[in-house]
Design an enzyme around this catalytic site. Structure first.
Site, PDB file in Angstrom:
ATOM      1  CE  LYS A 114      -3.814  -2.382   2.276  1.00  0.00           C
ATOM      2  NZ  LYS A 114      -4.465  -2.707   3.564  1.00  0.00           N
ATOM      3  CD  GLN A 143      -3.184  -4.274   6.756  1.00  0.00           C
ATOM      4  OE1 GLN A 143      -3.112  -3.299   6.018  1.00  0.00           O
ATOM      5  NE2 GLN A 143      -3.811  -5.386   6.403  1.00  0.00           N
ATOM      6  CG  ASP A 150      -9.511   0.149   5.042  1.00  0.00           C
ATOM      7  OD1 ASP A 150      -9.264  -0.091   3.838  1.00  0.00           O
ATOM      8  OD2 ASP A 150      -8.785  -0.246   5.977  1.00  0.00           O
TER       9      ASP A 150
END
Lengths: 390, 390
Positions: free
Chosen positions: A136, A180, A203
């Site tokens: 990422k 994460q 997200d």
């Protein structure tokens, strides 16, 4: 490369539309709609991509009317007649998306002297999480975005994580904050995810975003990246999702749930299968599209699929090279990770699915890279929204 | 009355469990679960009701193991062999629920000198909306709750409605605020519904409530009443939802969406059908349970159903007595409204469904009264939460 990609997409479009059952308006129910497709062509988008800030009720579909074909034959064991399936090249598609994003980042920098920034919070030493975060941040920098990272040891305190999330929320150069997952068990995932500013929740996991994705007539600020990637791949393939029967295998908050909700916004008929589903193959065999996000290597076998269906494999299951799962020879054997003692195996038994599907995503190189590209797209959207940059 | 009700429920339990395909663990997928049923009996609820403040991941299911039966035969035209279906008496069930609620209200009054209060906002002169609101306020008062109402003319200003919502939000004697839908077109429904305090959103329509209903591991403050009513009826019927294939027809924010989400929390396999679904009967014919909330009289015909399925009809469609829809003779002809020039017709062709279903809700007298009871239950829950009254 782009000419080859365009040729691939044209081929994919043709194969998928021929194989998939067309939407026949007269066969549809005519009861009152909650999501009505606009009859005004001006309200429909010219392309098939879902990139961009707005979440339309429905995206544009290929303008050429699908020929009225009989439904595809039921799956049989006669593989000789199978057409060559389209291998959906997620890597190239992601590259193309990133190219577009980098141009937008340059334009933003040139016009308002701002650059989108993504902050990632990583807790612990999980190898898979570290690899994801590496991907990422690398992708972020490649398109010219700013990348920040906060790393914590496995045994860190919850307040420390919350404090750094709070710092990122306040930092005006940060437009996306990503924690994460999974977090170590001693940390309260709900509390930490809930601490991420709604405007920076790239997200899309905040319940308010999820609620607005679920509710007709509402618009979430962000759509979860894997769901967006699955739909993006289907639209780029030229699949008209309206009226298609989609079997979504898995109901996780991260993939299965948002994917099923997003597909419904495109007027697909969605069945959500999960661990308690009896005889899931009875449902998948009737589906025009199968999206698997179960996290079980080789779960979806050839006899689960209807001939001509499109298969999107979100599973990325690390399997030891010595594992007995080798029985199903797959594309994944070309995975360079295999030299490190494991390889990535999708949920779908690739070799078997190749005999039935009209199009399929490989693992790796399918949904994964596009998911990362969607994270960057969400971050760019966030920055554009903040600066009212269009 | 209660003895008769108990007998009905026992009969329903037996008929439905015999007819429905049993959950056979070995047939289920064994991939990782996001909703895991607790193996600890202490964590499972003793009853089958979903009433109460907590939203468990799964409610208790009948303890007697279902016998391993072959799947039911496919639907045929030989109606002579059909067992007598259970008519699910929503009116009596609602009465029983209200009885329990009134006892709780009395207990609250006696112990903390507080009474739950429900405020309803009604805009315009729609006859159906007026009737619904009348039912709700009447039911509210019958169980000893306080009922408030604010009425506005059709052409009222948005700020006036927002001001009264705001007043109700601040009023400590109000524990639930309900804005009767639909609102006139000139009013911004999203803005007005969004103004209702999350802690008083007894309709459960706030995006945050919906997101928390959708997300595994989260708990909404309120579950929308019609969804709760459907599941309540199924659980009281003794249906173990785990692994059952449920076809939900309709995807409205008010019924279809929350019902599909709630069913998934019970580990049902859910297919959501809608106006763009091709050949919906192909899916419903495979379903163990059909829940229709399409708003189309007589949409679901006999050949849409699998023999032995359970049919929950949420549709309440006013049909003129002179209408040609009479072709499908239904239970609704006994509706007293027929004297007023119209009668209520469900989505399901009742007479035809009776030949196939193992259990079915009538219209009226099925889901409707239980939905109103669930609104009262949500209001009681809200008051209990505010006062930490258990």
């Amino acid at each position: 490369m782009r000419a080859a990609l365009a040729a691939t997409l044209r081929k994919a479009f043709s194969a998928a539309e021929t194989a998939l059952r067309p939407c026949v308006a007269s066969k549809c129910l005519d009861f009152h709609l909650h999501h009505c497709q606009s009859s005004d062509p001006a309200e429909q988008r010219p392309g098939s991509s879902i990139l961009g800030r707005d979440l339309p009720e429905i995206w544009a579909t290929p303008s050429a009317a699908s020929p009225l074909l009989p439904p595809p034959e039921p799956q049989s064991s006669c593989v000789d007649e199978a057409p060559t399936p389209v291998i959906i090249d997620g890597k190239s598609i992601a590259e193309e998306i990133r190219l577009g994003l980098s141009q937008e980042v340059l334009r933003m920098k040139a016009m308002i002297n701002k650059v989108p920034g993504l902050a990632v919070v990583l807790v612990g030493q999980r190898r898979d999480s570290q690899a994801y975060v590496r991907n990422k941040t690398k992708a972020c920098e490649e398109v010219g975005m700013r990348s920040l990272m906060a790393e914590f040891p496995e045994d860190c305190g919850e307040e420390d994580v919350l404090n750094v999330v709070s710092d990122f929320n306040r930092d005006p150069s940060v437009h996306g904050v990503l924690v994460q997952l999974p977090l170590p068990k001693h940390l309260d995932e709900e509390r930490i995810l809930g601490a991420v500013s709604l405007e920076k929740d790239v997200d899309g996991f905040h319940p308010l975003n999820m609620g607005n994705l679920a509710l007709s007539g509402r618009e979430p600020l962000f759509i979860p990246c894997a769901a967006k990637a699955c739909v993006e791949l289907l639209l780029r393939l030229g699949v008209d999702l309206k009226s298609k029967h989609v079997a979504v295998i898995g109901r996780s908050n991260v993939v299965g749930l948002p994917t099923s909700l997003l597909l419904q916004r495109h007027h697909a008929t969605v069945s959500v299968l999960h661990a308690f589903t009896n005889n899931p193959q009875d449902v998948t065999r009737e589906a025009d599209i199968v999206i698997s996000a179960a996290g079980v290597p080789n779960l979806v076998r050839g006899h689960w699929l209807k001939r001509g269906s499109v298969v999107i494999d979100v599973g990325t299951n690390p399997v030891e090279v010595s594992s007995s799962l080798r029985c199903c020879k797959t594309y994944s054997w070309t995975d360079p990770n295999s030299e490190q003692g494991y390889y990535l195996q999708g949920d779908v038994c690739y070799e078997e699915a190749l005999q039935l599907a009209s199009a399929i995503t490989p693992v790796p190189g399918g949904v994964g890279p596009v998911t990362v590209a969607m994270l960057l797209a969400n971050t760019l959207d966030s920055a554009k929204r903040l600066y009212s940059f269009t």
